[in-house]
Design an enzyme around this catalytic site. Structure first.
Site, PDB file in Angstrom:
ATOM      1  N   ALA A   1      -4.956  -2.601  -7.129  1.00 50.63           N
ATOM      2  CA  ALA A   1      -5.984  -2.597  -6.078  1.00 50.63           C
ATOM      3  C   ALA A   1      -5.924  -1.292  -5.295  1.00 50.63           C
ATOM      4  O   ALA A   1      -4.846  -0.828  -4.915  1.00 50.63           O
ATOM      5  CB  ALA A   1      -5.763  -3.781  -5.151  1.00 50.63           C
TER       6      ALA A   1
ATOM      7  N   GLU B   1      -0.515 -13.511  -8.252  1.00 53.84           N
ATOM      8  CA  GLU B   1      -1.969 -13.636  -8.378  1.00 53.84           C
ATOM      9  C   GLU B   1      -2.354 -13.336  -9.817  1.00 53.84           C
ATOM     10  O   GLU B   1      -1.517 -12.909 -10.619  1.00 53.84           O
ATOM     11  CB  GLU B   1      -2.670 -12.670  -7.419  1.00 53.84           C
ATOM     12  CG  GLU B   1      -2.347 -11.215  -7.690  1.00 53.84           C
ATOM     13  CD  GLU B   1      -2.977 -10.262  -6.688  1.00 53.84           C
ATOM     14  OE1 GLU B   1      -3.172 -10.644  -5.529  1.00 53.84           O
ATOM     15  OE2 GLU B   1      -3.277  -9.121  -7.084  1.00 53.84           O
TER      16      GLU B   1
ATOM     17  N   LEU C   1      -2.802  -6.426  -9.531  1.00 47.70           N
ATOM     18  CA  LEU C   1      -3.800  -7.265 -10.185  1.00 47.70           C
ATOM     19  C   LEU C   1      -4.115  -6.733 -11.592  1.00 47.70           C
ATOM     20  O   LEU C   1      -4.337  -7.513 -12.521  1.00 47.70           O
ATOM     21  CB  LEU C   1      -5.076  -7.332  -9.327  1.00 47.70           C
ATOM     22  CG  LEU C   1      -6.198  -8.214  -9.845  1.00 47.70           C
ATOM     23  CD1 LEU C   1      -5.728  -9.648 -10.117  1.00 47.70           C
ATOM     24  CD2 LEU C   1      -7.372  -8.237  -8.859  1.00 47.70           C
TER      25      LEU C   1
ATOM     26  N   ASN D   1     -10.923 -12.363  -6.409  1.00 45.77           N
ATOM     27  CA  ASN D   1      -9.724 -12.506  -7.223  1.00 45.77           C
ATOM     28  C   ASN D   1      -9.843 -13.699  -8.180  1.00 45.77           C
ATOM     29  O   ASN D   1      -9.494 -13.614  -9.359  1.00 45.77           O
ATOM     30  CB  ASN D   1      -8.525 -12.676  -6.279  1.00 45.77           C
ATOM     31  CG  ASN D   1      -7.238 -12.254  -6.922  1.00 45.77           C
ATOM     32  OD1 ASN D   1      -6.882 -12.814  -7.944  1.00 45.77           O
ATOM     33  ND2 ASN D   1      -6.549 -11.286  -6.365  1.00 45.77           N
TER      34      ASN D   1
HETATM   35  C1  LIG Z   1     -10.514  -8.482  -6.641  1.00 44.83           C
HETATM   36  C2  LIG Z   1      -9.772  -8.506  -5.365  1.00 44.83           C
HETATM   37  C3  LIG Z   1      -9.331  -7.159  -4.893  1.00 44.83           C
HETATM   38  C4  LIG Z   1      -8.263  -7.233  -3.887  1.00 44.83           C
HETATM   39  C5  LIG Z   1      -6.930  -7.507  -4.541  1.00 44.83           C
HETATM   40  C6  LIG Z   1      -5.857  -7.444  -3.544  1.00 44.83           C
HETATM   41  C7  LIG Z   1      -4.563  -7.959  -4.090  1.00 44.83           C
HETATM   42  C8  LIG Z   1      -3.661  -6.861  -4.528  1.00 44.83           C
HETATM   43  C9  LIG Z   1      -3.557  -6.556  -5.784  1.00 44.83           C
HETATM   44  C10 LIG Z   1      -2.765  -5.415  -6.264  1.00 44.83           C
HETATM   45  O1  LIG Z   1      -3.157  -4.795  -7.206  1.00 44.83           O
HETATM   46  S1  LIG Z   1      -1.272  -5.027  -5.490  1.00 44.83           S
HETATM   47  C11 LIG Z   1      -0.858  -3.413  -6.151  1.00 44.83           C
HETATM   48  C12 LIG Z   1      -1.505  -2.275  -5.429  1.00 44.83           C
HETATM   49  N1  LIG Z   1      -1.056  -0.990  -5.953  1.00 44.83           N
HETATM   50  C13 LIG Z   1       0.057  -0.413  -5.614  1.00 44.83           C
HETATM   51  O2  LIG Z   1       0.831  -0.926  -4.822  1.00 44.83           O
HETATM   52  C14 LIG Z   1       0.367   0.960  -6.215  1.00 44.83           C
HETATM   53  C15 LIG Z   1       0.213   2.061  -5.189  1.00 44.83           C
HETATM   54  N2  LIG Z   1       0.587   3.366  -5.748  1.00 44.83           N
HETATM   55  C16 LIG Z   1       1.849   3.792  -5.865  1.00 44.83           C
HETATM   56  O3  LIG Z   1       2.785   3.124  -5.515  1.00 44.83           O
HETATM   57  C17 LIG Z   1       2.081   5.137  -6.490  1.00 44.83           C
HETATM   58  O4  LIG Z   1       0.871   5.854  -6.425  1.00 44.83           O
HETATM   59  C18 LIG Z   1       2.526   5.040  -7.980  1.00 44.83           C
HETATM   60  C19 LIG Z   1       1.579   4.145  -8.750  1.00 44.83           C
HETATM   61  C20 LIG Z   1       3.946   4.486  -8.033  1.00 44.83           C
HETATM   62  C21 LIG Z   1       2.506   6.454  -8.629  1.00 44.83           C
HETATM   63  O5  LIG Z   1       3.254   7.349  -7.855  1.00 44.83           O
HETATM   64  P1  LIG Z   1       3.158   8.923  -8.203  1.00 44.83           P
HETATM   65  O6  LIG Z   1       4.069   9.598  -7.242  1.00 44.83           O
HETATM   66  O7  LIG Z   1       3.381   9.126  -9.651  1.00 44.83           O
HETATM   67  O8  LIG Z   1       1.637   9.324  -7.918  1.00 44.83           O
HETATM   68  P2  LIG Z   1       0.899   9.410  -6.505  1.00 44.83           P
HETATM   69  O9  LIG Z   1       0.913  10.825  -6.020  1.00 44.83           O
HETATM   70  O10 LIG Z   1       1.402   8.361  -5.577  1.00 44.83           O
HETATM   71  O11 LIG Z   1      -0.602   8.991  -6.913  1.00 44.83           O
HETATM   72  C22 LIG Z   1      -1.522   9.926  -7.475  1.00 44.83           C
HETATM   73  C23 LIG Z   1      -2.850   9.752  -6.758  1.00 44.83           C
HETATM   74  O12 LIG Z   1      -3.363   8.450  -7.001  1.00 44.83           O
HETATM   75  C24 LIG Z   1      -3.602   7.782  -5.757  1.00 44.83           C
HETATM   76  N3  LIG Z   1      -3.324   6.341  -5.913  1.00 44.83           N
HETATM   77  C25 LIG Z   1      -2.299   5.789  -6.594  1.00 44.83           C
HETATM   78  N4  LIG Z   1      -2.356   4.450  -6.508  1.00 44.83           N
HETATM   79  C26 LIG Z   1      -3.423   4.164  -5.733  1.00 44.83           C
HETATM   80  C27 LIG Z   1      -3.992   2.944  -5.267  1.00 44.83           C
HETATM   81  N5  LIG Z   1      -3.483   1.730  -5.583  1.00 44.83           N
HETATM   82  N6  LIG Z   1      -5.095   3.017  -4.487  1.00 44.83           N
HETATM   83  C28 LIG Z   1      -5.658   4.207  -4.189  1.00 44.83           C
HETATM   84  N7  LIG Z   1      -5.163   5.412  -4.599  1.00 44.83           N
HETATM   85  C29 LIG Z   1      -4.056   5.380  -5.359  1.00 44.83           C
HETATM   86  C30 LIG Z   1      -2.617   8.434  -4.795  1.00 44.83           C
HETATM   87  O13 LIG Z   1      -3.035   8.241  -3.463  1.00 44.83           O
HETATM   88  C31 LIG Z   1      -2.681   9.880  -5.238  1.00 44.83           C
HETATM   89  O14 LIG Z   1      -3.880  10.440  -4.741  1.00 44.83           O
HETATM   90  P3  LIG Z   1      -3.836  11.827  -3.931  1.00 44.83           P
HETATM   91  O15 LIG Z   1      -2.905  11.599  -2.793  1.00 44.83           O
HETATM   92  O16 LIG Z   1      -3.323  12.823  -4.934  1.00 44.83           O
HETATM   93  O17 LIG Z   1      -5.261  12.044  -3.526  1.00 44.83           O
END
Ligand SMILES: CCCCCCC/C=C/C(=O)SCCNC(=O)CCNC(=O)[C@H](O)C(C)(C)COP(=O)(O)OP(=O)(O)OC[C@H]1O[C@@H](n2cnc3c(N)ncnc32)[C@H](O)[C@@H]1OP(=O)(O)O
Length: 279
Positions: free
Chosen positions: A69, A157, A125, A100
């Site tokens: 997400a 979920e 998700l 969801n």
């Molecule tokens: C249908 C209903 C919708 C609502 C559902 C709600 C329920 C929740 C469901 C879920 O999916 S929970 C999981 C959410 N995701 C995360 O927790 C992952 C978040 N990201 C990270 O932890 C890290 O980015 C990574 C995946 C471990 C990778 O780390 P790395 O150091 O390799 O890269 P980054 O520099 O962090 O990322 C590159 C770039 O991508 C952007 N980004 C990464 N993940 C997300 C995200 N989930 N959302 C938005 N953007 C994301 C990150 O910000 C970087 O962007 P820039 O800073 O370079 O612009």
């Protein structure tokens, strides 16, 4: 094929018996907003209705399959304080529960064989949807699945309360979920979750997708494809009731957490890089 609107993060095409869906936003690691997950669900429904389609293939791009997400989308939902919602419960029923439950339901009931081309890690998700696929191939041994519910103030979920114990075993699932640890390549191969590792470099997802599709085309040659759908229907019948039940239980349990606000605080910390997942 019936008309469907376009989405800049997800493309689709049909090649013979294959309905191919590709995540095409590698810059944010193919994170998806609520509307994107709904779009993905609508594409699956399109594949379901097309009688020439027998396999639905999920592909991605770049170094991640999907980082789950989109935290920017969650922040938008949080700010959504318009008069249209009478309460926090009403807001999260709309922004979380309905979406969801819909996307999970579409994956659970999908009648075509779901194949995931796992080019890299999948989180949240999106990783739950990977666990609902029937066949998974990996690009290399860097892949993992992370369900960071304990780190984000959420609960299971996307049917993971059933799919993970079923596919990886109950105790492995407990240990990984409770301590927010990824299901890594070794766990995925030992359990038979990954059917084949293509051993290709992470920089070349397009080549992996092309090679895998070529192999699939070879594999289906000469098969009577309605048999595949008949077998999927029977195999699915083992667990479909439990999946339907858990889908409803998971979102209803999660709703309290959203209303209380803990996931919002934690997603916001993730967005500002004050919180990280331990990998
Ligand atoms: C249908 C209903 C919708 C609502 C559902 C709600 C329920 C929740 C469901 C879920 O999916 S929970 C999981 C959410 N995701 C995360 O927790 C992952 C978040 N990201 C990270 O932890 C890290 O980015 C990574 C995946 C471990 C990778 O780390 P790395 O150091 O390799 O890269 P980054 O520099 O962090 O990322 C590159 C770039 O991508 C952007 N980004 C990464 N993940 C997300 C995200 N989930 N959302 C938005 N953007 C994301 C990150 O910000 C970087 O962007 P820039 O800073 O370079 O612009």
């Amino acid at each position: 094929m019936p008309e469907i609107r376009q989405n800049e993060k997800i493309s689709h095409r049909i090649e013979g018996p294959f309905f191919i869906i590709q995540l095409i936003n590698p810059d944010n690691l193919n994170a998806l907003e609520g509307e994107d997950y709904i779009y993905l669900g609508e594409l699956l429904e399109l594949a379901d209705k097309n009688s020439d389609v027998y396999f639905t293939i999920l592909q991605s791009s770049g170094r991640f399959f999907s980082s789950g997400a989109d935290f920017k989308g969650i922040a938008k939902a949080q700010e959504d304080n318009g008069a249209k919602y009478a309460s926090e419960t009403s807001k999260w029923l709309s922004n979380f529960v309905a979406r969801n439950v819909y996307v999970t339901d579409v994956f659970i009931k999908h009648s075509k064989v779901l194949v995931c081309c796992l080019n890299g890690p999948a989180i949240g998700l999106s990783a739950a949807l990977v666990a609902l696929c029937d066949i998974v191939y990996s690009m290399n041994d860097k892949v993992y699945l992370l369900y960071p519910f304990a780190n984000l103030g959420l609960v299971t979920e996307g049917g993971t309360a059933i799919s993970l114990p079923l596919k990886f075993g109950a105790n492995t699932t407990y240990e990984r979920l409770m301590f927010n640890k990824p299901f890594n390549y070794d766990i995925m191969t030992k359990s038979g979750f990954i059917s084949k590792n293509f051993n290709m470099p992470s920089s070349n997802t397009e080549a992996f997708n092309a090679e895998l599709l070529k192999e699939l085309k070879g594999k289906v040659e000469g098969l009577y494809l309605p048999s595949c759908l008949g077998m999927k229907k029977l195999l699915k019948s083992n667990h479909i009731g439990s999946f339907n039940e858990i889908n409803s239980m998971e979102v209803n349990e999660s709703l309290k957490y959203w209303v209380d606000g803990e996931p919002l605080r934690r997603f916001s910390q993730l967005g500002s890089k004050q919180r990280k997942h331990r990998l």
